[in-house]
Enzyme design. Structure first.
Site, short mmCIF file in Angstrom:
data_model
loop_
_atom_site.label_atom_id
_atom_site.label_comp_id
_atom_site.label_asym_id
_atom_site.label_seq_id
_atom_site.Cartn_x
_atom_site.Cartn_y
_atom_site.Cartn_z
N GLU A 429 80.94 71.04 58.21
CA GLU A 429 80.27 70.05 57.31
C GLU A 429 80.32 68.60 57.97
O GLU A 429 81.61 68.24 58.50
CB GLU A 429 80.95 70.07 56.08
CG GLU A 429 79.92 69.66 54.97
CD GLU A 429 80.36 68.03 54.60
OE1 GLU A 429 81.41 67.50 54.50
OE2 GLU A 429 79.28 67.48 54.65
N ASP A 502 86.41 69.23 55.00
CA ASP A 502 87.26 68.34 54.85
C ASP A 502 88.29 68.94 53.54
O ASP A 502 87.83 69.53 52.72
CB ASP A 502 86.79 66.91 54.32
CG ASP A 502 86.06 66.38 55.25
OD1 ASP A 502 86.54 66.55 56.61
OD2 ASP A 502 85.34 65.23 55.18
N ASP A 504 89.15 67.77 50.93
CA ASP A 504 89.11 66.80 49.84
C ASP A 504 88.29 67.50 48.82
O ASP A 504 87.83 68.55 48.92
CB ASP A 504 88.55 65.47 50.04
CG ASP A 504 87.15 65.36 50.87
OD1 ASP A 504 86.46 66.77 50.78
OD2 ASP A 504 86.69 64.47 51.18
N ASP A 506 84.87 66.85 47.96
CA ASP A 506 83.57 67.47 48.28
C ASP A 506 83.70 68.64 49.51
O ASP A 506 82.92 69.56 49.57
CB ASP A 506 82.97 66.10 49.19
CG ASP A 506 82.39 65.01 48.31
OD1 ASP A 506 82.26 65.43 47.30
OD2 ASP A 506 82.03 64.15 49.01
#
Ligand code: 0RA
Length: 638
Positions: A429, A502, A504, A506
């Protein structure tokens, strides 16, 4: 036989229950946890038979502090009079010491009975180290105990008066440690079963108490709405299309059916069927009859109200069942359980009963519920359109890959190896991360497929839209094995499909979406264990002037122990973009430095749930899901 101390009544007892102890599996399925819990189910089923016959209103199940289990009902009480077959014994003793004894099999006993194999409480006695029976009947309290696999310690005797007007049976048993792998009950297993039984027996109160030290808890189940409440319960974490639950019953001769159904905005069908209170997870005649009539009734309704035009094709069953939650509960005299796990109902007569009931009663309900009827038809229309469009999209993807030679998407940076066993694809991503991954990869065995932004939520997006999405098309072509029913594991181009996003919120989102996509559209890929999640390091810190990455908290502790004088801060890594390509390679991509999470079916299924829930608007439902699952779901950083 030698020795003369052996009389006829002993033979009855020995011949009665010995087979159960010789082959417990034949009677309760296994001697593992499932068989152990089946003992409770068996006793409760007997009490439920009393309830179904109209004599019992409440059942109390207690896990005793000493490891036993007590099931107490307020039914008529097992008969205490001498039994005509053997007047030296009470009926109660005979019921507990003879296989298949009891009213259920006597012809004029119960009309319809439950019990997995209809084996009865004598099987529980056979497999218990001790069983105590208390019967309140005819004004008195009677008691009898059995030991060592079902032998009466003494004949049934009166131990006092029954509380005024009370009748009922109490069974207390301690599973035999020499039979079962383990004898500790699991409260959650019992609770789930009791709740289901309460749903299936409208108005019956089932109380549960766990009296074991450290386990203490209580629970009361009572559903005056029966399976209608069951449907509401199942739809609690979903979004019903309307408030009403359609509910109907029909009976004939020796069989009856009850159905409850409601539609939600989901794209799945959730049909649960039961025969005599036993889950028929493989379906059978009742489900067949229901599905056929449902398709028929909704098509007729849509035609009659001109919601389907003359030129429109009929709905297929699956169009109508999209988003459907339904319970089908039948009761009948001699249920025939068939199939691999004996969980498929084979009685043909049930099919026509359920079909007739549904054709008549569902049609009536639709007539009386024009608003809901319209919503059901609208939903089916969308599903029908999506089905047709999905077929076109699928044909298109197939044709494309046939025409384009290798049919590989332009964005894919492929590896040079053609051996799937050693090949991996990283789905990355973000642009800068993809850039680093391209430089950091081993070009021989590692391919990179960059994806941008959030791909469509597979649950919310219809199949047709999802397949039109460029990211998804690239993914399908890169994996190279088709999708859905046509997915062919043998054609997969990489034996490791690794999601790199990531650490996180998202990133969690994207992982969840991709896992859901794989579960729904490339299930064999997940089953084969080919799906992985990459784990970029969580922390970085400076040693001198060079950055060191640490995988997780444990790695940080180890690092601190090795560097007692370290005084630089630990940065929590936010994005893959913060890392240089060689750092990404060393910590996350190279076989040496990385730790991949292999995703199991269970975990993928949780992603699937998470997907619909995390996308949903109900904050409360979302919070509860996260609370309940956070520790089981390794790819959720929330
Ligand atoms: C045989 C005959 C009758 C009731 C029962 C058994 C019976 C068994 C169990 C097991 C647990 N609870 C139970 N309650 C009843 C019919 C008795 C009659 O005709 O009065």
């Amino acid at each position: 036989m030698t020795g003369g101390t052996y009389d006829a009544s002993d033979i009855t007892v020995l011949e009665g229950l010995d087979p159960v102890r010789v082959r417990p599996g034949m009677y309760i399925g296994s001697t593992g946890s499932s068989g152990l819990h089946h003992l409770i189910v068996e006793v409760v089923d007997n009490a439920i038979d009393e309830a179904m016959a109209g004599y019992c209103t409440r059942i109390d199940v207690t896990l005793l502090a000493d490891g036993g289990c007590e099931v107490r009902d307020d039914g008529r009480g097992i008969p205490v009079a001498p039994h005509p077959h053997d007047p030296t014994k009470s009926t109660a003793e005979l019921v507990l010491t003879t296989l298949h004894a009891g009213g259920k099999f006597g012809g004029n006993g119960y009309k319809m009975s439950g019990g997995l194999h209809g084996v009865g409480v004598s099987v529980v006695n056979a497999l218990s180290a001790r069983l105590e029976l208390e019967i309140d009947r005819e004004g008195y309290r009677h008691a009898i105990a059995f030991e060592k696999g079902g032998n009466a310690v003494a004949p049934l005797k009166v131990i006092g008066e029954a509380p005024r007007g009370r009748t009922g049976t109490t069974v207390r048993f301690w599973p035999d440690e020499t039979i079962f792998d383990e004898v500790e009950f699991r409260a959650q297993t019992v609770l789930e079963r009791l709740q289901m039984m309460a749903f299936l027996n409208r108005g019956l109160e089932i109380r549960f108490a766990d009296e074991r030290p450290e386990h203490e808890q209580q629970q009361v189940y009572r559903y005056n709405g029966g399976i209608q409440d069951f449907v509401r319960h199942l739809n609690e974490s979903k979004e019903p299309l309307f408030k009403k639950v359609c509910n109907y019953t029909q009976s004939e001769d020796d069989q009856e059916v009850e159905v409850a159904l409601q539609w939600t905005s989901s794209y799945h069908e959730a049909i649960f069927s039961f025969a005599n209170g036993i889950a028929t997870t493989e379906g059978g005649m009742h489900e067949e009859g229901f599905k056929k009539a449902l398709t028929n009734a909704v098509n007729r309704y849509a035609r009659a109200r001109n919601l389907l035009k003359e030129s429109d094709p009929n709905f297929q069953g699956e169009d109508i069942r999209e988003g459907l939650t339904a319970i089908i509960s039948v009761r009948l005299m001699n249920p025939q359980f068939e199939g691999q796990t004996k969980a498929k109902l084979g009685n043909v007569s049930v099919r026509s009963l359920v079909e007739r009931a549904t054709n008549e009663k569902l049609a009536e309900w639709l007539e009386e519920s024009p608003k809901e009827g319209g919503q059901i038809v609208q939903k089916a229309l969308l599903a029908q359109r999506a089905r047709v469009a999905a077929r076109h999209a699928r044909d298109l993807t197939r044709r494309k890959s046939a025409l384009d030679g290798a049919g590989l998407p332009g964005k894919l940076v492929d590896c040079s190896s053609r051996n799937a066993k050693e090949s991996e694809i990283f789905i990355v991503e973000g642009n800068s991360a993809a850039g680093s991954a391209k430089r950091g990869r081993d070009p021989r065995t590692q391919a990179i497929l960059p994806i941008r932004g959030k791909i469509l939520n597979v649950e919310k997006a219809r199949v047709d839209k999802m397949l039109k999405n460029a990211e998804i098309q690239a993914l399908i072509m890169a994996v190279g094995a088709g999708l859905a029913d046509e997915f062919d594991l043998a054609k997969v181009r990489y034996n490791k499909v690794i999601i790199l996003a990531d650490a996180d919120v998202d990133g969690s989102h994207i992982r969840t979406l991709l896992l859901t996509f794989f579960l729904r559209q490339m299930r064999p890929l997940v089953e084969a264990g080919f799906v992985y999640v990459a784990q970029p390091p969580l922390y970085s810190t400076l040693v001198g002037t060079s950055k060191t990455y640490l995988k997780d908290d444990a790695a940080r502790e180890t690092f601190l122990a090795a560097h007692p004088n370290h005084n630089k801060p630990f940065e929590r890594l936010k994005g893959l973009g913060e890392m240089d390509w060689d750092e990404l390679r060393d910590t996350t991509m190279s076989v040496r430095g990385r730790t991949l999470l292999q995703i199991s079916m269970e975990e993928a299924a949780l992603a699937d749930q998470a997907c619909s829930i995390l996308m949903g608007d109900d904050v409360e439902v979302r919070r509860r899901f996260i609370q309940e699952n956070a520790k089981d779901v390794r790819f959720l950083d929330i």
